[in-house]
Design a protein around this motif. Structure first.
Motif, PDB file in Angstrom:
ATOM      1  N   CYS A  22      44.565  47.036  34.918  1.00  0.00           N
ATOM      2  CA  CYS A  22      44.456  48.169  35.820  1.00  0.00           C
ATOM      3  C   CYS A  22      45.866  48.533  36.293  1.00  0.00           C
ATOM      4  O   CYS A  22      46.600  47.673  36.746  1.00  0.00           O
ATOM      5  CB  CYS A  22      43.577  47.796  37.006  1.00  0.00           C
ATOM      6  SG  CYS A  22      43.648  49.001  38.339  1.00  0.00           S
ATOM      7  N   CYS A  76      45.946  47.673  40.448  1.00  0.00           N
ATOM      8  CA  CYS A  76      45.898  46.323  41.008  1.00  0.00           C
ATOM      9  C   CYS A  76      46.297  45.257  40.000  1.00  0.00           C
ATOM     10  O   CYS A  76      46.355  44.093  40.339  1.00  0.00           O
ATOM     11  CB  CYS A  76      44.500  46.032  41.555  1.00  0.00           C
ATOM     12  SG  CYS A  76      43.237  45.857  40.270  1.00  0.00           S
ATOM     13  N   CYS A  91      38.355  51.235  37.926  1.00  0.00           N
ATOM     14  CA  CYS A  91      38.532  49.805  38.104  1.00  0.00           C
ATOM     15  C   CYS A  91      37.515  49.258  39.098  1.00  0.00           C
ATOM     16  O   CYS A  91      37.386  49.773  40.203  1.00  0.00           O
ATOM     17  CB  CYS A  91      39.952  49.529  38.592  1.00  0.00           C
ATOM     18  SG  CYS A  91      40.235  47.798  38.974  1.00  0.00           S
ATOM     19  N   LEU A 134      37.694  46.451  40.464  1.00  0.00           N
ATOM     20  CA  LEU A 134      38.376  45.574  41.420  1.00  0.00           C
ATOM     21  C   LEU A 134      38.929  46.362  42.608  1.00  0.00           C
ATOM     22  O   LEU A 134      38.791  45.951  43.756  1.00  0.00           O
ATOM     23  CB  LEU A 134      39.517  44.830  40.718  1.00  0.00           C
ATOM     24  CG  LEU A 134      39.098  43.831  39.637  1.00  0.00           C
ATOM     25  CD1 LEU A 134      40.308  43.436  38.805  1.00  0.00           C
ATOM     26  CD2 LEU A 134      38.465  42.599  40.258  1.00  0.00           C
ATOM     27  N   CYS A 135      39.539  47.487  42.335  1.00  0.00           N
ATOM     28  CA  CYS A 135      40.202  48.224  43.423  1.00  0.00           C
ATOM     29  C   CYS A 135      39.723  49.660  43.529  1.00  0.00           C
ATOM     30  O   CYS A 135      40.081  50.364  44.459  1.00  0.00           O
ATOM     31  CB  CYS A 135      41.720  48.177  43.225  1.00  0.00           C
ATOM     32  SG  CYS A 135      42.290  49.171  41.826  1.00  0.00           S
ATOM     33  N   TRP A 181      40.343  52.093  41.393  1.00  0.00           N
ATOM     34  CA  TRP A 181      41.244  53.054  40.768  1.00  0.00           C
ATOM     35  C   TRP A 181      40.549  53.790  39.639  1.00  0.00           C
ATOM     36  O   TRP A 181      39.787  53.213  38.888  1.00  0.00           O
ATOM     37  CB  TRP A 181      42.478  52.332  40.227  1.00  0.00           C
ATOM     38  CG  TRP A 181      43.465  53.261  39.563  1.00  0.00           C
ATOM     39  CD1 TRP A 181      44.475  53.932  40.162  1.00  0.00           C
ATOM     40  CD2 TRP A 181      43.528  53.597  38.172  1.00  0.00           C
ATOM     41  NE1 TRP A 181      45.151  54.679  39.221  1.00  0.00           N
ATOM     42  CE2 TRP A 181      44.592  54.485  38.003  1.00  0.00           C
ATOM     43  CE3 TRP A 181      42.767  53.224  37.052  1.00  0.00           C
ATOM     44  CZ2 TRP A 181      44.934  55.018  36.763  1.00  0.00           C
ATOM     45  CZ3 TRP A 181      43.089  53.754  35.813  1.00  0.00           C
ATOM     46  CH2 TRP A 181      44.178  54.646  35.676  1.00  0.00           C
TER      47      TRP A 181
END
Ligand SMILES: [Zn+2]
Length: 68
Positions: free
Chosen positions: A35, A38, A52, A54-55, A57
């Protein structure tokens, strides 16, 4: 005798290549991309579709402003 040694030499080479492949598969980033925001490992298909996980994005968004 030489043929016998060559056989085991080659078997060793093949085994080493297979072990290398296993290591690659076990790598957290195998088949994934990083990503840009992050630096986490995500599937390229997921990054493209949902962004993403995770974050948050998403392609086209500025890094770090996805959750704004
Ligand atoms: Zn991310």
């Amino acid at each position: 005798m030489i043929g016998h040694l060559m056989f085991w030499f080659l078997m060793d080479k093949i085994g080493a290549a297979a072990r290398k492949e296993d290591e690659l598969r076990q790598h957290p980033g195998y088949g994934k991309v990083r990503c840009p925001s992050c630096r986490g490992w995500v599937l390229p298909k997921e990054l493209e579709r949902k962004g993403c996980y995770l974050c948050g994005w998403k392609e086209g968004a500025e890094p770090g402003t996805a959750r704004a």
